[in-house]
Design an enzyme around this catalytic site. Structure first.
Site: not given
Length: 350
Positions: A17, A20, A170, A199
């Site tokens: 992640d 990004h 997300s 998450h």
């Protein structure tokens, strides 16, 4: 209630992640240094891949400085204790890519779909189990469906062979009550032997709080990253999360000081754009937009002379989901040709 006897499975996502935040440009030396620090600090797994998973390197998502296999192989050669995880989005990565990642050193895979599309994960989950991998179902944008509907999708992934199912925020759009409701719904339908994971994204500054609430409702695995390195305002900051649960007396198996030092000395200097809550990243959480849209949206805003905040709000109004990065430019062009209609309040629908 919290189970103080149960050890939290700490899943680091700095090298996936976190890609990004640096536009997928970690060098192999960066990956090695971060992985070594995480391994020495005691995390259970280290996820490694392009930010959009295996084979995510593309014109649509952004090209990586290296291939997934190069990153995985370097990390696998570095760590002594932690497991290597990777991410696969069906339609981007294939079972062939998964086989290669496994051969390169990945023993854990998280098969990720939109929260209403678990059906497309069957082939990949079944194949991962055949490879003997620790197989996780990863339900992205979990705020976009109801707890009951999410539980139905989770049950599908379990039936395909997933050993753990994740609630994935997300967009960083959920609060503690949203998290509690989703874990209660999952626990009601999943087999007791099936683990659950959380998450979080930090777009509303709730990444750590939401992760702790997930633990309260029986969550087994928690994703986090050093300094929160990740899409949008980042993930739950690993060093902060571990410090918080340490104060609560929960078992985590990590060295708090080593994580804090790694965050400050290794990862924070790599941030070309600060990973924090600011005008644009707050827009992600407020509008419920996929966090990895941030950098693409900022690029479009700069190119077309628009306000990135307003583009993000419009993306939220249109309920865009992960994989629709190409629509960011379409939205920008629409906004150039007409004045956006509606208000920010029109975006939110609970």
């Amino acid at each position: 209630m919290f189970d103080t006897r149960k050890k939290i499975y700490v899943s680091d996502v700095t090298l996936r992640d976190g890609m990004h935040a640096v536009r997928h440009q970690y060098s192999l030396a960066d990956a090695e240094r971060i992985a070594r620090a995480l391994d020495e600090a005691g995390v259970d797994s280290i996820e490694v891949a392009h930010g959009d998973g295996l084979q995510g390197s593309s014109f649509n998502y952004g090209f990586g400085a290296h291939t997934d296999l190069e990153w995985i192989e370097r990390v696998a050669a570095t760590v002594r204790r932690a497991k290597i995880a990777t991410l696969l989005l069906p339609g981007i990565g294939t079972v062939h890519d998964l086989k290669n990642a496994n051969a390169a050193g990945a023993s854990v895979v998280r098969v990720a779909t939109h929260c209403t599309e678990a059906d497309i994960s069957q082939q990949h989950i079944e194949y991962a189990r055949k490879l003997g991998m620790d197989t996780v179902g990863f339900l992205m944008m979990s705020h976009m469906t109801t707890p009951t509907a999410l539980a139905v999708e989770a049950k599908k992934m379990e039936s395909y062979g997933a050993q753990c199912i994740y609630v994935v925020d997300s967009g960083g759009a959920m609060n503690m009550y949203d998290i509690a409701d989703r874990f209660k719904a999952l626990k009601d339908v999943l087999d007791p032997s099936t683990q659950t994971g959380m998450h979080a994204h930090h777009n509303l500054s709730l990444g750590v709080a939401n992760s702790i609430v997930a633990l309260e409702y029986g969550c087994d695995r928690i994703d986090a990253s050093l300094t929160g390195m990740g899409a949008g305002a980042g993930n739950a900051p690993l060093e902060v999360f571990i410090a918080a649960v340490d104060r609560m007396g929960l078992k985590h198996g990590c060295d708090v000081r080593k994580l804090i030092d790694a965050a400050e000395e290794i990862v924070r200097p790599l941030q070309e754009r600060p990973v924090r809550v600011d005008r644009e990243t707050l827009a992600l959480g407020y509008a419920g937009v996929y966090s990895s849209f941030l950098r693409h949206t900022e690029a479009a805003a700069h190119k077309y002379g628009l306000d990135a905040f307003e583009i993000l709000v419009e993306l939220g109004r249109r309920r865009m989901v992960g994989g629709q990065e190409d629509m960011i430019v379409d939205v920008a062009l629409d906004m150039m040709s007409r004045k956006p209609q509606g208000t920010m309040r029109d975006v939110i629908s609970h």
